[in-house]
Motif scaffolding. Sequence first.
Motif, PDB file in Angstrom:
ATOM      1  N   TRP A 168       0.822  -1.213   0.000  1.00 11.81           N
ATOM      2  CA  TRP A 168       0.000   0.000   0.000  1.00 11.81           C
ATOM      3  C   TRP A 168       0.854   1.261   0.000  1.00 11.81           C
ATOM      4  CZ3 TRP A 168       0.111  -3.354   4.227  1.00 11.81           C
ATOM      5  CH2 TRP A 168       0.673  -2.859   5.416  1.00 11.81           C
ATOM      6  N   PHE A 169       2.115   1.190   0.423  1.00 18.14           N
ATOM      7  CA  PHE A 169       2.983   2.364   0.310  1.00 18.14           C
ATOM      8  C   PHE A 169       3.084   2.788  -1.156  1.00 18.14           C
ATOM      9  CE2 PHE A 169       6.036   2.164   4.229  1.00 18.14           C
ATOM     10  CZ  PHE A 169       4.955   2.057   5.083  1.00 18.14           C
ATOM     11  N   GLU A 228       0.782   5.056   6.169  1.00 17.52           N
ATOM     12  CA  GLU A 228       0.640   4.504   7.511  1.00 17.52           C
ATOM     13  C   GLU A 228       1.195   3.095   7.552  1.00 17.52           C
ATOM     14  OE1 GLU A 228      -3.356   4.758   8.838  1.00 17.52           O
ATOM     15  OE2 GLU A 228      -3.397   6.966   8.796  1.00 17.52           O
ATOM     16  N   ALA A 229       1.837   2.782   8.658  1.00 16.44           N
ATOM     17  CA  ALA A 229       2.476   1.470   8.795  1.00 16.44           C
ATOM     18  C   ALA A 229       1.463   0.353   9.004  1.00 16.44           C
ATOM     19  CB  ALA A 229       3.464   1.494   9.951  1.00 16.44           C
ATOM     20  N   PHE A 258       9.668  12.291  10.400  1.00 17.78           N
ATOM     21  CA  PHE A 258       9.168  11.437   9.332  1.00 17.78           C
ATOM     22  C   PHE A 258      10.315  10.659   8.702  1.00 17.78           C
ATOM     23  CE2 PHE A 258       5.638  14.279   9.770  1.00 17.78           C
ATOM     24  CZ  PHE A 258       4.521  13.515   9.427  1.00 17.78           C
ATOM     25  N   HIS A 259      10.160   9.362   8.667  1.00 13.96           N
ATOM     26  CA  HIS A 259      11.109   8.470   8.010  1.00 13.96           C
ATOM     27  C   HIS A 259      10.825   8.506   6.517  1.00 13.96           C
ATOM     28  CE1 HIS A 259      12.637   3.986   7.664  1.00 13.96           C
ATOM     29  NE2 HIS A 259      13.363   4.837   6.962  1.00 13.96           N
ATOM     30  N   ALA A 275       7.253  11.790  -6.612  1.00 12.90           N
ATOM     31  CA  ALA A 275       6.602  11.568  -5.325  1.00 12.90           C
ATOM     32  C   ALA A 275       7.365  10.495  -4.562  1.00 12.90           C
ATOM     33  CB  ALA A 275       5.146  11.144  -5.514  1.00 12.90           C
ATOM     34  N   THR A 276       7.333  10.609  -3.242  1.00 14.36           N
ATOM     35  CA  THR A 276       8.038   9.639  -2.405  1.00 14.36           C
ATOM     36  C   THR A 276       7.277   9.490  -1.091  1.00 14.36           C
ATOM     37  OG1 THR A 276      10.270   9.016  -1.653  1.00 14.36           O
ATOM     38  CG2 THR A 276       9.603  11.287  -1.253  1.00 14.36           C
ATOM     39  N   PRO A 277       7.228   8.305  -0.491  1.00 12.65           N
ATOM     40  CA  PRO A 277       6.460   8.130   0.745  1.00 12.65           C
ATOM     41  C   PRO A 277       7.259   8.553   1.979  1.00 12.65           C
ATOM     42  CG  PRO A 277       6.793   6.025  -0.412  1.00 12.65           C
ATOM     43  CD  PRO A 277       7.713   7.021  -1.008  1.00 12.65           C
ATOM     44  N   VAL A 278       6.525   9.046   2.967  1.00 11.30           N
ATOM     45  CA  VAL A 278       7.107   9.323   4.276  1.00 11.30           C
ATOM     46  C   VAL A 278       6.228   8.674   5.330  1.00 11.30           C
ATOM     47  CG1 VAL A 278       8.286  11.450   3.612  1.00 11.30           C
ATOM     48  CG2 VAL A 278       5.920  11.562   4.426  1.00 11.30           C
TER      49      VAL A 278
END
Length: 265
Positions: free
Chosen positions: A111-112, A237-238, A189-190, A129-132
């Motif tokens: 889902w990431f 979200e994890a 934020f990772h 775009a990149t996830p955090v």
Amino acid sequence: MSVLIAIPARYASTRYPGKPLVTLRDPDGTEKTLIRRSWEAAMAVRGIDRVVVATDDDRIRTAAEAFGAEVVMTSPDCRNGTERCAEVAAALPGYEIVVNLQGDAPLTPSWFIEELVAGLREDPSAEVATPVLRCDGRALNGFLTDRRAGRVGGTTAVFGATRHALYFSKEVIPYTGRAYGDAEETPVFHHVGVYAYRPAALAAYPSWPIGPLEELEGLEQLRFLENGRSVLCVEVEARGRQFWELNNPEDVVRIEAMLAEMQRG
């Protein structure tokens, strides 16, 4: 929009030579290489049209083809995964979004990437775009422990009100000045090492020189910021999952423990 996932995999890693072929063990004793686990993570993503491994090394090519992956051979002159993805996009034109799922991130939840692609589609002003992932205290304390030991445990990101990136760093930013409990939410934020590019931005990237910030931090995404390109940070979200990249030999045990936790859950 048609979407291609490319998994850059380089044998000659400075910090961890041969990293893509390192084996990770499941609790039942099953062993799979890092590149295979990363490919399996890519194959689990919904709405993807094609997945390829991008490498310049015949050892990785042989290993990847043995478990059924499609491989695109790229130049040994690629300076990072984004440049390798640019070569893949040039060799396989026609995709509207190209995703870079780095080969050292086998714990990346599907889902990431799905939310990353959706975020880029929804923001026409973004070229990348990149996830955090917002750190809980457990993750933040892991970062800080690594930094005190002289290791790079991951990358953090800061962004503005429109979620467009201001900076990425291997240091822990922003400074918090306090301790957090393991389950406590933090303002850090990772940065998850996955990217979705529009083809034009990806094609331009290799022509830009490495800037001082990219050189100092060793972070490829800073080249976009140093050249005035907008990078959208998509918060994910994890959902109870732990996330970590394999950056150092010490991370093998950590990732194996997380794999065991996932199977128990």
